[in-house]
Design an enzyme around this catalytic site. Structure first.
Site, PDB file in Angstrom:
ATOM      1  N   ALA A  66       0.874  -1.176   0.000  1.00 13.37           N
ATOM      2  CA  ALA A  66       0.000   0.000   0.000  1.00 13.37           C
ATOM      3  C   ALA A  66       0.907   1.222   0.000  1.00 13.37           C
ATOM      4  O   ALA A  66       2.059   1.162   0.450  1.00 13.37           O
ATOM      5  CB  ALA A  66      -0.867  -0.016   1.246  1.00 13.37           C
ATOM      6  N   GLY A 111       0.658  -5.166   0.659  1.00 15.28           N
ATOM      7  CA  GLY A 111      -0.499  -5.243  -0.247  1.00 15.28           C
ATOM      8  C   GLY A 111      -0.162  -5.943  -1.560  1.00 15.28           C
ATOM      9  O   GLY A 111      -1.060  -6.471  -2.225  1.00 15.28           O
ATOM     10  N   GLU A 114      -0.451  -9.543  -0.761  1.00 16.58           N
ATOM     11  CA  GLU A 114      -1.888  -9.802  -0.585  1.00 16.58           C
ATOM     12  C   GLU A 114      -2.617  -9.828  -1.932  1.00 16.58           C
ATOM     13  O   GLU A 114      -3.522 -10.643  -2.145  1.00 16.58           O
ATOM     14  CB  GLU A 114      -2.499  -8.747   0.343  1.00 16.58           C
ATOM     15  CG  GLU A 114      -2.027  -8.914   1.787  1.00 16.58           C
ATOM     16  CD  GLU A 114      -2.363  -7.717   2.664  1.00 16.58           C
ATOM     17  OE1 GLU A 114      -2.004  -6.584   2.291  1.00 16.58           O
ATOM     18  OE2 GLU A 114      -2.999  -7.906   3.709  1.00 16.58           O
ATOM     19  N   GLU A 134       4.576  -5.240   7.139  1.00 21.76           N
ATOM     20  CA  GLU A 134       3.832  -4.192   7.844  1.00 21.76           C
ATOM     21  C   GLU A 134       4.322  -3.967   9.269  1.00 21.76           C
ATOM     22  O   GLU A 134       4.265  -2.853   9.794  1.00 21.76           O
ATOM     23  CB  GLU A 134       2.333  -4.539   7.877  1.00 21.76           C
ATOM     24  CG  GLU A 134       1.627  -4.421   6.532  1.00 21.76           C
ATOM     25  CD  GLU A 134       1.698  -5.683   5.684  1.00 21.76           C
ATOM     26  OE1 GLU A 134       2.466  -6.614   6.009  1.00 21.76           O
ATOM     27  OE2 GLU A 134       0.957  -5.732   4.683  1.00 21.76           O
TER      28      GLU A 134
HETATM   29  N1  COA Z   1       4.639   3.308  -0.638  1.00 23.57           N
HETATM   30  C1  COA Z   1       5.085   4.489  -1.114  1.00 23.57           C
HETATM   31  N2  COA Z   1       6.280   4.632  -1.723  1.00 23.57           N
HETATM   32  C2  COA Z   1       7.033   3.530  -1.860  1.00 23.57           C
HETATM   33  C3  COA Z   1       6.642   2.279  -1.382  1.00 23.57           C
HETATM   34  C4  COA Z   1       5.372   2.181  -0.739  1.00 23.57           C
HETATM   35  N3  COA Z   1       4.913   1.024  -0.285  1.00 23.57           N
HETATM   36  N4  COA Z   1       7.636   1.387  -1.644  1.00 23.57           N
HETATM   37  C5  COA Z   1       8.600   2.074  -2.270  1.00 23.57           C
HETATM   38  N5  COA Z   1       8.257   3.360  -2.404  1.00 23.57           N
HETATM   39  C6  COA Z   1       9.031   4.447  -3.032  1.00 23.57           C
HETATM   40  C7  COA Z   1      10.208   4.854  -2.191  1.00 23.57           C
HETATM   41  O1  COA Z   1       9.806   5.788  -1.179  1.00 23.57           O
HETATM   42  C8  COA Z   1      11.116   5.482  -3.219  1.00 23.57           C
HETATM   43  O2  COA Z   1      10.652   6.785  -3.500  1.00 23.57           O
HETATM   44  P1  COA Z   1      11.724   7.981  -3.767  1.00 23.57           P
HETATM   45  O3  COA Z   1      12.421   7.569  -5.028  1.00 23.57           O
HETATM   46  O4  COA Z   1      10.851   9.184  -3.930  1.00 23.57           O
HETATM   47  O5  COA Z   1      12.618   7.988  -2.583  1.00 23.57           O
HETATM   48  C9  COA Z   1      10.848   4.620  -4.464  1.00 23.57           C
HETATM   49  O6  COA Z   1       9.603   3.966  -4.230  1.00 23.57           O
HETATM   50  C10 COA Z   1      11.916   3.554  -4.664  1.00 23.57           C
HETATM   51  O7  COA Z   1      12.023   2.786  -3.453  1.00 23.57           O
HETATM   52  P2  COA Z   1      13.418   2.592  -2.657  1.00 23.57           P
HETATM   53  O8  COA Z   1      13.071   2.314  -1.231  1.00 23.57           O
HETATM   54  O9  COA Z   1      14.347   3.722  -2.933  1.00 23.57           O
HETATM   55  O10 COA Z   1      13.959   1.282  -3.393  1.00 23.57           O
HETATM   56  P3  COA Z   1      14.947   0.200  -2.780  1.00 23.57           P
HETATM   57  O11 COA Z   1      15.355  -0.649  -3.920  1.00 23.57           O
HETATM   58  O12 COA Z   1      16.003   0.831  -1.959  1.00 23.57           O
HETATM   59  O13 COA Z   1      14.021  -0.664  -1.762  1.00 23.57           O
HETATM   60  C11 COA Z   1      12.027  -1.834  -1.082  1.00 23.57           C
HETATM   61  C12 COA Z   1      12.941  -1.399  -2.256  1.00 23.57           C
HETATM   62  C13 COA Z   1      10.781  -2.494  -1.691  1.00 23.57           C
HETATM   63  C14 COA Z   1      12.770  -2.809  -0.185  1.00 23.57           C
HETATM   64  C15 COA Z   1      11.613  -0.572  -0.274  1.00 23.57           C
HETATM   65  O14 COA Z   1      11.129   0.408  -1.170  1.00 23.57           O
HETATM   66  C16 COA Z   1      10.545  -0.831   0.744  1.00 23.57           C
HETATM   67  O15 COA Z   1      10.843  -1.381   1.792  1.00 23.57           O
HETATM   68  N6  COA Z   1       9.297  -0.387   0.467  1.00 23.57           N
HETATM   69  C17 COA Z   1       8.212  -0.484   1.401  1.00 23.57           C
HETATM   70  C18 COA Z   1       7.658  -1.897   1.461  1.00 23.57           C
HETATM   71  C19 COA Z   1       6.565  -1.982   2.503  1.00 23.57           C
HETATM   72  O16 COA Z   1       6.755  -1.776   3.682  1.00 23.57           O
HETATM   73  N7  COA Z   1       5.362  -2.327   2.015  1.00 23.57           N
HETATM   74  C20 COA Z   1       4.238  -2.547   2.863  1.00 23.57           C
HETATM   75  C21 COA Z   1       3.408  -1.344   2.975  1.00 23.57           C
HETATM   76  S1  COA Z   1       1.970  -1.709   3.951  1.00 23.57           S
END
Ligand code: COA
Length: 260
Positions: A66, A111, A114, A134
């Site tokens: 999400a 999400g 999911e 989460e």
């Molecule tokens: N919601 C909003 N933005 C998100 C996102 C999410 N769930 N997941 C990634 N992004 C954004 C990041 O903020 C980043 O934005 P920016 O370029 O403006 O900084 C962009 O997507 C790229 O992500 P980044 O974190 O820089 O990539 P990475 O390769 O270093 O890491 C992940 C990848 C997937 C490990 C990491 O993005 C992450 O942990 N995301 C969240 C996952 C999460 O907790 N999901 C559950 C939500 S309920």
């Protein structure tokens, strides 16, 4: 309907929905969820479409969860509505009556995991990572992850994945039954299309009843579910496709199903 955050492509009997917010790794915001709902309802009603593929834009992420920008400002009431909306959309996917194949091309987190679990089957690229992270945000899965994950992989493994939040590899996801198969990343879409083509040649009403019997039967007692299966088994005997399928076998030819 035109979409801003999804791509919807139709190729014969197969439709492909691509979640298209690559700058945020295809995170699902309210607009994406709403567009997904519209796309699913449109494809459910489209008689020519027999199978749907869901994937993410780019080669890094299926869906990274999400949208955390929206989660960060959520209130108790908006959080409840948000959870119910996500659950509703994923329920539509699970029960649309046509096979939906998740082609997991990278991160399937929160999400995203999911969404993949709501699909009928999952094919993962060998580079994919799946998880419910989460807990690291101080929240819990909200699109039915606490319910679908244990049903797919068992209670102990689901507890571990959701309580630690640690993502797992595609291979591990395959080992525990979270995905049906793992393929080289470069072959993912071709493999999903191959499976879709195979399913698209099956009898649509029988596929609808199979999905329904498995999904709804799973919520009933074994005895009630068997009665339910028998009712659908009787009903499917009224179809032209049942006559065509059995006749084609006896005539040693391939059946041509029409969905009637
Ligand atoms: N919601 C909003 N933005 C998100 C996102 C999410 N769930 N997941 C990634 N992004 C954004 C990041 O903020 C980043 O934005 P920016 O370029 O403006 O900084 C962009 O997507 C790229 O992500 P980044 O974190 O820089 O990539 P990475 O390769 O270093 O890491 C992940 C990848 C997937 C490990 C990491 O993005 C992450 O942990 N995301 C969240 C996952 C999460 O907790 N999901 C559950 C939500 S309920």
């Amino acid at each position: 309907m035109a979409f801003d955050t999804l791509l919807l492509e139709r190729d014969g009997a197969v439709a492909t929905i691509t979640i298209n917010r690559p700058k945020v790794l295809n995170a699902l915001n309210a607009q994406t969820l709403d567009e997904l709902r519209h796309a699913i309802l449109e494809l459910e009603a489209a008689e020519a479409i027999r199978v749907v593929i869901v994937t993410g834009a780019g080669d890094k992420s299926f869906v990274a969860g999400a949208d955390i920008n929206e989660l960060a400002v959520q209130t108790p009431t908006s959080g409840r509505e948000h959870g119910l909306t996500g659950q509703h959309v994923f329920d539509l996917i699970e029960n649309m009556g046509k096979p939906v194949i998740a082609a997991i091309n990278g991160y399937a987190l929160g999400g995203g995991c999911e969404l993949a679990m709501a699909c009928t089957m999952r094919i993962a690229a060998d580079t994919a990572r799946l998880g419910q992270p989460e807990i690291a945000l101080g929240i819990i899965p909200g699109y039915a992850g606490t319910q679908r994950l244990p049903r797919l992989v068992g209670k102990g493994r689901a507890m571990e994945m959701i309580l630690t939040g640690a993502p797992i590899s595609a291979e591990e996801a395959h080992r525990i039954g979270l995905v049906n198969r793992v393929v080289p990343a470069a072959d993912l879409i071709a493999e999903a299309r191959k499976l879709a083509a195979q399913l698209a040649s099956n009898a649509p009403i029988a596929m609808r009843y199979i999905i329904n019997a498995i999904n709804k039967g799973g919520e009933m007692s074994f005895a009630d579910a068997c009665q339910y299966e028998a009712a659908l088994f009787g009903l499917v005997s009224s179809t032209e496709d049942m006559r065509e399928g059995t006749k084609a076998f006896l005539e040693k030819r391939k059946a041509a199903f029409t969905g009637r």
